[in-house]
Scaffold this active site. Structure first.
Site, PDB file in Angstrom:
ATOM      1  N   HIS A 290      47.556 -16.976 -34.870  1.00 54.13           N
ATOM      2  CA  HIS A 290      46.905 -16.034 -33.949  1.00 54.13           C
ATOM      3  C   HIS A 290      47.827 -14.856 -33.622  1.00 54.13           C
ATOM      4  O   HIS A 290      47.850 -14.380 -32.480  1.00 54.13           O
ATOM      5  CB  HIS A 290      46.483 -16.742 -32.665  1.00 54.13           C
ATOM      6  CG  HIS A 290      45.357 -17.710 -32.847  1.00 54.13           C
ATOM      7  ND1 HIS A 290      44.036 -17.327 -32.815  1.00 54.13           N
ATOM      8  CD2 HIS A 290      45.361 -19.043 -33.107  1.00 54.13           C
ATOM      9  CE1 HIS A 290      43.263 -18.401 -33.013  1.00 54.13           C
ATOM     10  NE2 HIS A 290      44.044 -19.454 -33.206  1.00 54.13           N
ATOM     11  N   ASP A 343      48.033 -23.537 -31.833  1.00 53.67           N
ATOM     12  CA  ASP A 343      46.791 -24.060 -32.405  1.00 53.67           C
ATOM     13  C   ASP A 343      46.441 -23.350 -33.711  1.00 53.67           C
ATOM     14  O   ASP A 343      46.898 -22.239 -33.980  1.00 53.67           O
ATOM     15  CB  ASP A 343      45.633 -23.896 -31.421  1.00 53.67           C
ATOM     16  CG  ASP A 343      45.372 -22.431 -31.083  1.00 53.67           C
ATOM     17  OD1 ASP A 343      46.356 -21.706 -30.807  1.00 53.67           O
ATOM     18  OD2 ASP A 343      44.200 -22.007 -31.101  1.00 53.67           O
ATOM     19  N   GLU A 344      45.629 -24.002 -34.512  1.00 51.62           N
ATOM     20  CA  GLU A 344      44.994 -23.434 -35.701  1.00 51.62           C
ATOM     21  C   GLU A 344      46.003 -22.698 -36.610  1.00 51.62           C
ATOM     22  O   GLU A 344      45.819 -21.526 -36.946  1.00 51.62           O
ATOM     23  CB  GLU A 344      43.854 -22.491 -35.279  1.00 51.62           C
ATOM     24  CG  GLU A 344      42.755 -23.218 -34.512  1.00 51.62           C
ATOM     25  CD  GLU A 344      41.619 -22.301 -34.083  1.00 51.62           C
ATOM     26  OE1 GLU A 344      40.459 -22.749 -34.092  1.00 51.62           O
ATOM     27  OE2 GLU A 344      41.886 -21.136 -33.709  1.00 51.62           O
ATOM     28  N   VAL A 345      47.051 -23.400 -36.990  1.00 48.95           N
ATOM     29  CA  VAL A 345      48.092 -22.815 -37.832  1.00 48.95           C
ATOM     30  C   VAL A 345      47.808 -23.147 -39.293  1.00 48.95           C
ATOM     31  O   VAL A 345      47.783 -24.317 -39.682  1.00 48.95           O
ATOM     32  CB  VAL A 345      49.485 -23.332 -37.419  1.00 48.95           C
ATOM     33  CG1 VAL A 345      50.560 -22.762 -38.336  1.00 48.95           C
ATOM     34  CG2 VAL A 345      49.773 -22.955 -35.958  1.00 48.95           C
ATOM     35  N   GLU A 394      46.917 -29.444 -30.717  1.00 48.99           N
ATOM     36  CA  GLU A 394      47.281 -29.685 -32.109  1.00 48.99           C
ATOM     37  C   GLU A 394      48.753 -30.075 -32.259  1.00 48.99           C
ATOM     38  O   GLU A 394      49.114 -30.857 -33.135  1.00 48.99           O
ATOM     39  CB  GLU A 394      47.006 -28.451 -32.973  1.00 48.99           C
ATOM     40  CG  GLU A 394      45.544 -28.220 -33.292  1.00 48.99           C
ATOM     41  CD  GLU A 394      44.896 -27.247 -32.335  1.00 48.99           C
ATOM     42  OE1 GLU A 394      44.020 -26.481 -32.758  1.00 48.99           O
ATOM     43  OE2 GLU A 394      45.264 -27.238 -31.142  1.00 48.99           O
TER      44      GLU A 394
END
Length: 553
Positions: A290, A343-345, A394
Protein backbone atom coordinates in the site's frame (compact mmCIF):
# COMPACT_ATOMS: atom_id res chain seq x y z
CA UNK A 1 -49.73 46.19 22.34
CA UNK A 2 -50.73 44.18 19.29
CA UNK A 3 -50.45 40.43 19.67
CA UNK A 4 -50.79 37.95 16.82
CA UNK A 5 -51.33 34.29 17.70
CA UNK A 6 -50.76 31.67 15.06
CA UNK A 7 -53.11 28.73 14.76
CA UNK A 8 -51.95 25.87 16.96
CA UNK A 9 -50.09 23.02 15.34
CA UNK A 10 -50.59 19.59 16.85
CA UNK A 11 -47.98 16.89 16.66
CA UNK A 12 -48.29 14.03 19.15
CA UNK A 13 -45.81 11.38 20.23
CA UNK A 14 -46.97 8.03 21.51
CA UNK A 15 -45.37 4.70 20.73
CA UNK A 16 -44.42 5.13 17.07
CA UNK A 17 -46.78 8.06 16.44
CA UNK A 18 -45.49 11.56 17.06
CA UNK A 19 -47.13 14.40 18.94
CA UNK A 20 -45.81 17.90 19.23
CA UNK A 21 -47.60 21.06 20.35
CA UNK A 22 -46.46 24.45 19.17
CA UNK A 23 -47.98 27.89 19.73
CA UNK A 24 -45.64 30.41 18.03
CA UNK A 25 -46.02 33.90 19.46
CA UNK A 26 -45.15 37.08 17.57
CA UNK A 27 -44.98 40.45 19.37
CA UNK A 28 -44.86 44.00 18.12
CA UNK A 29 -41.91 46.23 18.94
CA UNK A 30 -43.52 47.00 22.31
CA UNK A 31 -42.49 44.72 25.17
CA UNK A 32 -43.82 43.97 28.62
CA UNK A 33 -41.58 42.96 31.51
CA UNK A 34 -43.24 39.99 33.18
CA UNK A 35 -42.04 37.11 35.33
CA UNK A 36 -42.61 33.71 33.84
CA UNK A 37 -42.22 30.29 35.44
CA UNK A 38 -41.98 27.97 32.41
CA UNK A 39 -44.43 25.10 32.25
CA UNK A 40 -42.87 22.89 29.63
CA UNK A 41 -44.45 20.26 27.45
CA UNK A 42 -43.37 16.69 28.04
CA UNK A 43 -40.48 15.38 25.94
CA UNK A 44 -40.68 12.74 23.27
CA UNK A 45 -41.13 9.31 24.83
CA UNK A 46 -40.82 6.15 22.78
CA UNK A 47 -40.00 3.79 25.65
CA UNK A 48 -38.88 3.70 29.25
CA UNK A 49 -35.19 4.29 28.47
CA UNK A 50 -33.97 7.90 28.33
CA UNK A 51 -32.60 9.33 25.12
CA UNK A 52 -28.92 9.18 26.03
CA UNK A 53 -26.45 7.68 23.56
CA UNK A 54 -24.39 5.75 24.43
CA UNK A 55 -26.35 4.48 27.41
CA UNK A 56 -24.66 5.21 30.77
CA UNK A 57 -23.51 2.42 33.08
CA UNK A 58 -25.80 3.31 36.00
CA UNK A 59 -28.49 5.94 36.19
CA UNK A 60 -31.74 6.94 37.88
CA UNK A 61 -34.18 9.65 36.89
CA UNK A 62 -37.46 11.18 37.98
CA UNK A 63 -40.45 12.81 36.32
CA UNK A 64 -39.91 16.53 36.81
CA UNK A 65 -38.77 19.23 34.40
CA UNK A 66 -36.20 21.89 35.22
CA UNK A 67 -35.64 25.04 33.21
CA UNK A 68 -32.08 26.10 32.40
CA UNK A 69 -30.88 29.69 32.52
CA UNK A 70 -29.44 30.84 29.14
CA UNK A 71 -26.83 32.68 31.20
CA UNK A 72 -25.68 29.37 32.65
CA UNK A 73 -22.30 29.82 34.32
CA UNK A 74 -19.45 27.44 35.02
CA UNK A 75 -18.21 26.87 38.55
CA UNK A 76 -15.88 24.46 40.32
CA UNK A 77 -12.20 23.92 39.62
CA UNK A 78 -13.00 23.27 35.95
CA UNK A 79 -12.65 27.02 35.46
CA UNK A 80 -8.87 26.52 35.65
CA UNK A 81 -8.82 24.04 32.75
CA UNK A 82 -8.51 25.49 29.22
CA UNK A 83 -9.95 22.23 27.84
CA UNK A 84 -13.05 22.38 30.05
CA UNK A 85 -13.61 26.12 29.65
CA UNK A 86 -13.57 25.69 25.88
CA UNK A 87 -15.83 22.64 26.12
CA UNK A 88 -18.31 24.50 28.34
CA UNK A 89 -18.53 27.29 25.77
CA UNK A 90 -19.04 24.76 22.95
CA UNK A 91 -21.77 22.89 24.74
CA UNK A 92 -23.44 26.07 25.92
CA UNK A 93 -23.65 27.08 22.27
CA UNK A 94 -25.21 23.72 21.40
CA UNK A 95 -27.71 23.70 24.26
CA UNK A 96 -28.84 27.31 23.93
CA UNK A 97 -28.56 27.84 20.19
CA UNK A 98 -32.32 28.41 19.85
CA UNK A 99 -32.94 30.69 22.82
CA UNK A 100 -31.97 33.99 21.19
CA UNK A 101 -33.53 33.31 17.80
CA UNK A 102 -36.93 34.86 18.56
CA UNK A 103 -35.91 38.14 20.19
CA UNK A 104 -38.00 37.25 23.24
CA UNK A 105 -35.67 35.78 25.83
CA UNK A 106 -33.91 39.00 26.72
CA UNK A 107 -37.20 40.90 27.19
CA UNK A 108 -38.65 38.56 29.82
CA UNK A 109 -37.62 38.35 33.47
CA UNK A 110 -37.73 34.59 33.75
CA UNK A 111 -37.28 32.49 36.86
CA UNK A 112 -35.11 29.49 36.03
CA UNK A 113 -34.59 26.34 38.03
CA UNK A 114 -30.90 25.91 37.20
CA UNK A 115 -28.37 28.71 36.66
CA UNK A 116 -25.00 27.04 37.33
CA UNK A 117 -23.09 24.02 36.15
CA UNK A 118 -20.47 22.88 38.64
CA UNK A 119 -17.62 20.70 37.38
CA UNK A 120 -15.10 19.18 39.76
CA UNK A 121 -12.06 17.27 38.49
CA UNK A 122 -9.60 15.48 40.76
CA UNK A 123 -6.53 15.73 38.55
CA UNK A 124 -5.04 18.74 36.83
CA UNK A 125 -3.15 16.55 34.39
CA UNK A 126 -4.29 17.02 30.79
CA UNK A 127 -2.15 14.28 29.31
CA UNK A 128 -4.26 12.20 26.94
CA UNK A 129 -3.14 8.61 26.47
CA UNK A 130 -4.63 5.18 26.05
CA UNK A 131 -6.59 4.16 29.13
CA UNK A 132 -6.98 7.65 30.58
CA UNK A 133 -9.82 7.67 33.13
CA UNK A 134 -13.02 8.79 31.37
CA UNK A 135 -15.43 8.02 34.18
CA UNK A 136 -17.75 10.71 35.50
CA UNK A 137 -20.74 11.30 37.74
CA UNK A 138 -23.56 13.65 36.78
CA UNK A 139 -26.21 14.88 39.20
CA UNK A 140 -29.18 17.09 38.42
CA UNK A 141 -31.18 18.14 41.47
CA UNK A 142 -34.11 20.40 42.06
CA UNK A 143 -33.87 23.16 44.65
CA UNK A 144 -34.80 21.98 48.13
CA UNK A 145 -35.63 25.52 49.30
CA UNK A 146 -38.08 27.70 47.38
CA UNK A 147 -35.66 30.61 47.02
CA UNK A 148 -32.68 28.47 46.03
CA UNK A 149 -31.70 27.32 42.56
CA UNK A 150 -31.32 23.75 41.41
CA UNK A 151 -27.92 22.32 40.61
CA UNK A 152 -26.16 20.41 37.89
CA UNK A 153 -22.90 18.86 39.02
CA UNK A 154 -20.33 16.84 37.07
CA UNK A 155 -17.53 15.14 38.97
CA UNK A 156 -14.66 13.28 37.27
CA UNK A 157 -11.14 12.12 37.97
CA UNK A 158 -9.81 13.78 34.78
CA UNK A 159 -10.79 16.54 32.41
CA UNK A 160 -11.54 13.88 29.80
CA UNK A 161 -14.10 12.23 32.04
CA UNK A 162 -15.65 15.65 32.56
CA UNK A 163 -15.85 16.05 28.77
CA UNK A 164 -17.89 12.85 28.57
CA UNK A 165 -20.12 14.17 31.34
CA UNK A 166 -20.67 17.40 29.42
CA UNK A 167 -21.82 15.44 26.39
CA UNK A 168 -24.31 13.49 28.49
CA UNK A 169 -25.50 16.73 30.11
CA UNK A 170 -26.09 18.26 26.67
CA UNK A 171 -28.24 15.27 25.71
CA UNK A 172 -30.44 15.77 28.79
CA UNK A 173 -31.27 19.29 27.60
CA UNK A 174 -34.07 19.99 25.14
CA UNK A 175 -35.40 23.21 23.71
CA UNK A 176 -39.12 23.64 24.42
CA UNK A 177 -40.74 25.38 21.47
CA UNK A 178 -43.82 26.35 23.50
CA UNK A 179 -42.05 28.22 26.29
CA UNK A 180 -38.92 28.91 24.24
CA UNK A 181 -36.78 27.70 27.11
CA UNK A 182 -34.27 24.90 27.55
CA UNK A 183 -35.55 22.13 29.80
CA UNK A 184 -33.96 19.18 31.58
CA UNK A 185 -36.64 16.52 31.55
CA UNK A 186 -37.02 13.53 33.87
CA UNK A 187 -35.16 15.23 36.73
CA UNK A 188 -33.72 14.57 39.22
CA UNK A 189 -30.88 12.67 37.54
CA UNK A 190 -28.12 10.58 39.04
CA UNK A 191 -25.65 9.11 36.54
CA UNK A 192 -22.46 7.18 37.22
CA UNK A 193 -20.75 6.27 34.02
CA UNK A 194 -17.55 4.89 32.57
CA UNK A 195 -16.53 3.26 29.28
CA UNK A 196 -16.47 -0.47 28.74
CA UNK A 197 -13.36 -0.30 26.52
CA UNK A 198 -10.40 2.08 26.56
CA UNK A 199 -10.08 2.18 22.76
CA UNK A 200 -13.15 3.33 20.79
CA UNK A 201 -12.06 4.32 17.34
CA UNK A 202 -12.93 5.45 13.85
CA UNK A 203 -10.58 4.84 10.92
CA UNK A 204 -10.60 7.69 8.40
CA UNK A 205 -8.96 7.16 5.00
CA UNK A 206 -7.67 10.36 3.37
CA UNK A 207 -5.62 8.70 0.65
CA UNK A 208 -8.31 7.29 -1.65
CA UNK A 209 -10.07 10.65 -1.48
CA UNK A 210 -8.66 13.81 0.04
CA UNK A 211 -10.78 15.34 2.81
CA UNK A 212 -10.40 19.06 3.64
CA UNK A 213 -9.31 19.93 7.16
CA UNK A 214 -12.70 21.43 8.02
CA UNK A 215 -14.42 18.17 7.07
CA UNK A 216 -12.00 16.16 9.22
CA UNK A 217 -12.75 18.53 12.10
CA UNK A 218 -16.48 18.02 11.60
CA UNK A 219 -15.93 14.26 11.78
CA UNK A 220 -13.87 14.64 14.97
CA UNK A 221 -16.54 16.84 16.51
CA UNK A 222 -19.20 14.28 15.67
CA UNK A 223 -17.06 11.51 17.20
CA UNK A 224 -17.12 13.33 20.53
CA UNK A 225 -20.94 13.28 20.49
CA UNK A 226 -20.85 9.46 20.53
CA UNK A 227 -17.92 9.32 23.00
CA UNK A 228 -15.49 7.79 20.49
CA UNK A 229 -11.92 8.56 21.52
CA UNK A 230 -9.44 7.50 18.80
CA UNK A 231 -9.16 8.86 15.27
CA UNK A 232 -7.16 6.30 13.29
CA UNK A 233 -5.87 8.56 10.52
CA UNK A 234 -5.06 6.42 7.49
CA UNK A 235 -3.30 9.35 5.84
CA UNK A 236 -1.34 7.61 3.09
CA UNK A 237 -1.85 4.66 0.76
CA UNK A 238 -0.84 3.57 -2.73
CA UNK A 239 -3.12 6.13 -4.39
CA UNK A 240 -1.75 9.30 -2.79
CA UNK A 241 0.76 10.67 -0.29
CA UNK A 242 -0.80 13.98 0.82
CA UNK A 243 1.26 14.66 3.98
CA UNK A 244 4.21 17.03 4.26
CA UNK A 245 7.36 15.30 5.56
CA UNK A 246 10.17 17.85 6.18
CA UNK A 247 12.89 15.17 6.27
CA UNK A 248 11.90 13.95 2.79
CA UNK A 249 10.08 16.86 1.13
CA UNK A 250 9.50 15.13 -2.20
CA UNK A 251 7.20 12.52 -0.67
CA UNK A 252 4.09 14.64 -1.04
CA UNK A 253 4.71 14.84 -4.76
CA UNK A 254 2.63 11.67 -4.50
CA UNK A 255 -0.48 13.70 -3.67
CA UNK A 256 -3.25 13.78 -6.26
CA UNK A 257 -2.65 17.50 -6.85
CA UNK A 258 -0.75 20.22 -5.03
CA UNK A 259 -4.12 21.48 -3.74
CA UNK A 260 -4.88 18.19 -1.98
CA UNK A 261 -2.23 18.15 0.71
CA UNK A 262 -1.81 18.37 4.48
CA UNK A 263 0.93 20.59 5.90
CA UNK A 264 2.72 19.93 9.17
CA UNK A 265 0.62 22.75 10.60
CA UNK A 266 -2.56 21.00 9.43
CA UNK A 267 -1.52 17.82 11.23
CA UNK A 268 -0.77 19.74 14.43
CA UNK A 269 -4.15 21.39 14.17
CA UNK A 270 -5.95 18.07 13.83
CA UNK A 271 -4.13 16.63 16.85
CA UNK A 272 -4.83 19.69 19.01
CA UNK A 273 -8.45 19.96 17.88
CA UNK A 274 -8.92 16.29 18.75
CA UNK A 275 -7.31 16.57 22.18
CA UNK A 276 -9.68 19.38 23.13
CA UNK A 277 -12.44 16.80 22.62
CA UNK A 278 -10.69 13.95 24.41
CA UNK A 279 -9.74 12.16 21.19
CA UNK A 280 -6.33 10.68 20.40
CA UNK A 281 -5.02 10.60 16.83
CA UNK A 282 -3.21 7.46 15.68
CA UNK A 283 -1.46 7.91 12.31
CA UNK A 284 -0.93 4.99 9.96
CA UNK A 285 1.93 4.31 7.56
CA UNK A 286 0.90 1.11 5.82
CA UNK A 287 4.15 -0.69 4.97
CA UNK A 288 5.57 -2.41 3.06
CA UNK A 289 2.49 -2.76 0.82
CA UNK A 290 0.00 0.00 0.00
CA UNK A 291 2.94 2.38 -0.59
CA UNK A 292 3.22 2.96 -4.34
CA UNK A 293 2.67 6.71 -3.92
CA UNK A 294 5.94 7.01 -1.96
CA UNK A 295 7.93 6.40 -5.12
CA UNK A 296 6.48 9.35 -7.04
CA UNK A 297 8.86 11.59 -5.10
CA UNK A 298 11.58 8.98 -4.56
CA UNK A 299 11.54 6.34 -7.32
CA UNK A 300 14.38 4.40 -5.63
CA UNK A 301 11.78 3.19 -3.14
CA UNK A 302 10.21 1.07 -5.90
CA UNK A 303 11.75 -2.33 -6.58
CA UNK A 304 11.47 -1.40 -10.29
CA UNK A 305 9.44 0.95 -12.51
CA UNK A 306 7.09 -1.92 -13.30
CA UNK A 307 6.99 -3.25 -9.72
CA UNK A 308 6.03 -0.32 -7.49
CA UNK A 309 5.01 -2.04 -4.29
CA UNK A 310 5.82 -3.41 -1.78
CA UNK A 311 8.58 -0.93 -0.93
CA UNK A 312 12.06 -2.19 -1.80
CA UNK A 313 13.07 -4.41 1.10
CA UNK A 314 16.66 -4.73 -0.12
CA UNK A 315 17.69 -1.06 0.19
CA UNK A 316 18.91 0.78 3.27
CA UNK A 317 17.37 3.91 1.74
CA UNK A 318 13.88 2.47 2.24
CA UNK A 319 14.35 2.23 5.99
CA UNK A 320 16.11 5.61 6.14
CA UNK A 321 13.01 7.18 4.62
CA UNK A 322 10.72 5.28 6.97
CA UNK A 323 12.80 6.39 9.96
CA UNK A 324 12.75 10.01 8.77
CA UNK A 325 8.98 9.97 8.41
CA UNK A 326 8.52 8.50 11.88
CA UNK A 327 10.91 11.06 13.39
CA UNK A 328 8.84 13.87 11.90
CA UNK A 329 5.52 12.29 12.89
CA UNK A 330 6.65 11.73 16.47
CA UNK A 331 6.94 15.49 16.89
CA UNK A 332 3.26 15.84 15.98
CA UNK A 333 1.47 12.74 17.30
CA UNK A 334 1.90 12.15 21.06
CA UNK A 335 -0.35 9.07 21.17
CA UNK A 336 1.50 5.94 22.23
CA UNK A 337 0.17 3.81 19.35
CA UNK A 338 1.42 3.95 15.75
CA UNK A 339 -0.19 1.88 13.02
CA UNK A 340 2.33 0.27 10.67
CA UNK A 341 -0.12 -1.61 8.45
CA UNK A 342 1.45 -4.79 7.13
CA UNK A 343 -1.58 -6.09 5.23
CA UNK A 344 -1.96 -7.40 1.68
CA UNK A 345 1.75 -7.66 0.85
CA UNK A 346 2.47 -9.16 -2.58
CA UNK A 347 5.89 -10.71 -2.09
CA UNK A 348 5.86 -11.93 -5.70
CA UNK A 349 6.95 -8.44 -6.73
CA UNK A 350 10.17 -8.95 -4.78
CA UNK A 351 10.90 -12.47 -5.98
CA UNK A 352 10.39 -11.39 -9.61
CA UNK A 353 12.61 -8.27 -9.47
CA UNK A 354 16.24 -8.95 -10.33
CA UNK A 355 18.12 -6.96 -7.68
CA UNK A 356 15.67 -7.83 -4.89
CA UNK A 357 15.76 -11.50 -5.88
CA UNK A 358 19.54 -11.41 -5.71
CA UNK A 359 19.41 -9.80 -2.26
CA UNK A 360 17.01 -12.52 -1.09
CA UNK A 361 19.37 -15.21 -2.35
CA UNK A 362 22.38 -13.58 -0.66
CA UNK A 363 20.61 -13.74 2.67
CA UNK A 364 18.89 -17.06 2.00
CA UNK A 365 15.43 -15.52 2.39
CA UNK A 366 12.09 -16.35 0.82
CA UNK A 367 9.55 -13.70 -0.04
CA UNK A 368 7.68 -14.53 3.16
CA UNK A 369 10.90 -14.23 5.14
CA UNK A 370 11.45 -10.78 3.63
CA UNK A 371 7.90 -9.77 4.61
CA UNK A 372 8.66 -10.75 8.21
CA UNK A 373 12.02 -8.92 8.05
CA UNK A 374 10.41 -5.70 6.84
CA UNK A 375 7.61 -5.69 9.42
CA UNK A 376 9.95 -6.41 12.33
CA UNK A 377 12.48 -3.80 11.20
CA UNK A 378 9.69 -1.22 10.94
CA UNK A 379 8.55 -2.19 14.43
CA UNK A 380 12.07 -1.71 15.77
CA UNK A 381 12.25 1.78 14.29
CA UNK A 382 8.89 2.69 15.87
CA UNK A 383 9.88 1.23 19.24
CA UNK A 384 13.09 3.31 19.27
CA UNK A 385 10.88 6.37 18.94
CA UNK A 386 8.79 5.30 21.93
CA UNK A 387 5.81 4.02 19.98
CA UNK A 388 3.93 0.75 20.46
CA UNK A 389 3.33 -0.75 17.01
CA UNK A 390 -0.10 -1.71 15.68
CA UNK A 391 -0.24 -4.11 12.73
CA UNK A 392 -3.04 -5.58 10.67
CA UNK A 393 -3.78 -9.21 11.44
CA UNK A 394 -1.87 -10.70 8.49
CA UNK A 395 1.34 -10.16 10.44
CA UNK A 396 0.00 -12.24 13.32
CA UNK A 397 -1.43 -14.85 10.97
CA UNK A 398 1.96 -15.25 9.26
CA UNK A 399 4.61 -15.00 12.02
CA UNK A 400 2.90 -14.67 15.43
CA UNK A 401 5.89 -15.79 17.47
CA UNK A 402 8.17 -13.13 15.96
CA UNK A 403 6.12 -10.00 16.66
CA UNK A 404 7.33 -7.70 19.42
CA UNK A 405 5.44 -8.33 22.70
CA UNK A 406 4.09 -4.76 22.65
CA UNK A 407 2.42 -5.32 19.27
CA UNK A 408 -1.29 -4.57 19.03
CA UNK A 409 -2.93 -6.82 16.43
CA UNK A 410 -5.69 -5.16 14.43
CA UNK A 411 -8.37 -7.59 13.29
CA UNK A 412 -10.19 -6.96 10.01
CA UNK A 413 -10.46 -10.08 7.86
CA UNK A 414 -13.21 -11.80 9.82
CA UNK A 415 -14.36 -13.19 13.18
CA UNK A 416 -12.41 -15.34 15.61
CA UNK A 417 -9.09 -13.47 15.38
CA UNK A 418 -8.98 -11.62 18.72
CA UNK A 419 -9.44 -14.88 20.70
CA UNK A 420 -6.31 -16.29 19.04
CA UNK A 421 -4.40 -13.02 19.51
CA UNK A 422 -5.08 -12.62 23.23
CA UNK A 423 -4.41 -16.32 23.85
CA UNK A 424 -0.85 -15.58 22.69
CA UNK A 425 -0.59 -12.62 25.06
CA UNK A 426 -0.95 -9.84 22.48
CA UNK A 427 -3.41 -6.96 22.63
CA UNK A 428 -6.14 -6.76 20.01
CA UNK A 429 -8.36 -4.19 18.29
CA UNK A 430 -11.62 -5.50 16.82
CA UNK A 431 -12.71 -4.28 13.36
CA UNK A 432 -14.22 -7.36 11.69
CA UNK A 433 -15.03 -6.14 8.16
CA UNK A 434 -18.24 -8.16 8.11
CA UNK A 435 -19.75 -5.95 10.80
CA UNK A 436 -17.69 -2.77 11.30
CA UNK A 437 -16.60 -1.63 7.83
CA UNK A 438 -18.83 1.37 7.20
CA UNK A 439 -17.98 1.54 3.50
CA UNK A 440 -19.89 -1.75 3.24
CA UNK A 441 -23.15 0.15 2.94
CA UNK A 442 -25.25 -3.02 2.97
CA UNK A 443 -24.39 -3.69 6.63
CA UNK A 444 -27.45 -2.51 8.61
CA UNK A 445 -27.34 -0.78 11.97
CA UNK A 446 -28.45 -3.84 13.95
CA UNK A 447 -25.56 -5.96 12.62
CA UNK A 448 -23.16 -3.21 13.69
CA UNK A 449 -24.87 -2.97 17.07
CA UNK A 450 -24.86 -6.68 17.84
CA UNK A 451 -21.15 -7.20 17.06
CA UNK A 452 -19.21 -8.23 20.17
CA UNK A 453 -15.45 -7.59 20.51
CA UNK A 454 -15.18 -10.17 23.31
CA UNK A 455 -16.94 -12.95 21.42
CA UNK A 456 -15.19 -16.26 22.11
CA UNK A 457 -13.00 -14.79 24.88
CA UNK A 458 -13.98 -16.06 28.33
CA UNK A 459 -10.95 -15.58 30.60
CA UNK A 460 -10.90 -12.22 32.37
CA UNK A 461 -7.13 -11.98 31.87
CA UNK A 462 -7.57 -12.36 28.11
CA UNK A 463 -10.59 -10.04 27.90
CA UNK A 464 -8.40 -7.27 29.33
CA UNK A 465 -6.11 -7.60 26.30
CA UNK A 466 -8.90 -6.52 23.95
CA UNK A 467 -8.32 -2.77 23.89
CA UNK A 468 -11.64 -2.21 22.16
CA UNK A 469 -12.50 -1.69 18.54
CA UNK A 470 -13.04 0.73 15.71
CA UNK A 471 -15.31 1.20 12.76
CA UNK A 472 -13.58 1.87 9.44
CA UNK A 473 -14.58 4.20 6.62
CA UNK A 474 -12.41 3.30 3.63
CA UNK A 475 -12.65 6.02 1.03
CA UNK A 476 -12.81 4.41 -2.41
CA UNK A 477 -16.46 5.50 -2.52
CA UNK A 478 -16.54 8.14 0.19
CA UNK A 479 -15.43 11.75 -0.14
CA UNK A 480 -16.58 15.13 1.15
CA UNK A 481 -19.96 14.69 -0.54
CA UNK A 482 -20.99 11.57 1.39
CA UNK A 483 -18.48 10.68 4.10
CA UNK A 484 -20.48 11.89 7.10
CA UNK A 485 -23.72 10.16 6.12
CA UNK A 486 -21.73 6.97 5.50
CA UNK A 487 -20.21 7.16 8.99
CA UNK A 488 -23.39 8.12 10.83
CA UNK A 489 -25.52 6.81 12.38
CA UNK A 490 -24.04 3.29 12.14
CA UNK A 491 -20.81 4.37 13.87
CA UNK A 492 -22.99 5.28 16.84
CA UNK A 493 -24.21 1.69 17.04
CA UNK A 494 -20.61 0.52 17.49
CA UNK A 495 -19.94 3.41 19.87
CA UNK A 496 -22.59 2.16 22.28
CA UNK A 497 -21.24 -1.38 22.09
CA UNK A 498 -17.79 -0.02 23.00
CA UNK A 499 -18.93 2.36 25.73
CA UNK A 500 -21.93 0.75 27.40
CA UNK A 501 -21.88 -2.33 29.56
CA UNK A 502 -23.24 -5.30 27.69
CA UNK A 503 -26.06 -5.70 30.19
CA UNK A 504 -26.99 -2.04 29.74
CA UNK A 505 -27.75 -2.58 26.07
CA UNK A 506 -28.97 -6.17 25.93
CA UNK A 507 -29.23 -8.11 22.69
CA UNK A 508 -32.81 -9.35 22.88
CA UNK A 509 -35.22 -7.19 20.95
CA UNK A 510 -33.01 -4.24 20.09
CA UNK A 511 -35.89 -2.67 18.18
CA UNK A 512 -37.28 -1.96 21.65
CA UNK A 513 -34.09 -1.33 23.61
CA UNK A 514 -32.04 0.64 21.09
CA UNK A 515 -33.73 1.55 17.80
CA UNK A 516 -35.79 4.51 19.00
CA UNK A 517 -32.82 5.88 20.95
CA UNK A 518 -30.60 5.55 17.88
CA UNK A 519 -33.23 7.32 15.78
CA UNK A 520 -33.29 10.09 18.35
CA UNK A 521 -29.49 10.30 18.33
CA UNK A 522 -29.47 10.48 14.54
CA UNK A 523 -31.85 13.43 14.72
CA UNK A 524 -29.67 15.01 17.42
CA UNK A 525 -26.72 14.75 15.02
CA UNK A 526 -28.83 16.38 12.30
CA UNK A 527 -29.75 19.24 14.66
CA UNK A 528 -26.04 19.73 15.36
CA UNK A 529 -25.26 20.02 11.66
CA UNK A 530 -24.07 16.44 11.05
CA UNK A 531 -25.76 14.94 7.94
CA UNK A 532 -26.35 11.50 9.46
CA UNK A 533 -28.34 9.22 7.16
CA UNK A 534 -31.65 7.53 8.05
CA UNK A 535 -31.23 4.63 10.46
CA UNK A 536 -33.39 1.96 8.86
CA UNK A 537 -32.86 2.38 5.12
CA UNK A 538 -31.62 -0.87 3.59
CA UNK A 539 -28.47 0.76 2.23
CA UNK A 540 -26.61 3.13 4.50
CA UNK A 541 -26.34 6.78 3.41
CA UNK A 542 -29.35 6.50 1.05
CA UNK A 543 -31.88 9.30 1.09
CA UNK A 544 -35.25 9.02 2.86
CA UNK A 545 -37.83 6.91 1.07
CA UNK A 546 -40.55 9.55 1.36
CA UNK A 547 -42.03 12.18 3.63
CA UNK A 548 -41.97 11.66 7.36
CA UNK A 549 -40.48 12.62 10.70
CA UNK A 550 -36.75 12.40 11.29
CA UNK A 551 -37.53 10.16 14.25
CA UNK A 552 -39.10 7.47 12.09
CA UNK A 553 -36.33 7.14 9.49
Amino acid sequence: MNVLWSLPTWFIVAANTFFFISFPLFLSSQTIAITVKPTPQQPLSFNSLPFIWPLPKKFTFGNESLSLDPKLSLSGNAVFSPILRAAFDRYKGIVFKNTDRYGLVTTFKTVYDVAKLKIIVHSYSEELQLGVDESYSLFVSKAQVHSAAGEVKIEAKTVFGALRGLETFSQLCSFDYTTKTVQIYKAPWSIRDKPRFAYRGLLLDTSRHYLPIDVIKQIIESMSYAKLNVLHWHIIDKQSFPLEVPSYPNLWKGSYTDLERYTIEDAYEIVNFSKMRGINVMPELDVPGHAESWGIGYPDLWPSPSCREPLDVSKKFTFDVLSGILTDLRKIFPFELLHLGGDEVNTGCWTNTTQVKKWLQNYNLTGEDAYEYFVLKAQDIALLKNWSPVNWEETFNTFPTKLHPLTVVHNWLGPGVCPKVVAKGFRCIFSNQGVWYLDHVDIPWDVVYNAEPLEGIHKASEQKLVLGGEVCIWAENADTSDVLQTIWPRAAAAAERLWSQIDSSPGGNINKTALSRLQYFRCLLNRRGIPAAPVTNFYARTAPNGPGSCYEQ
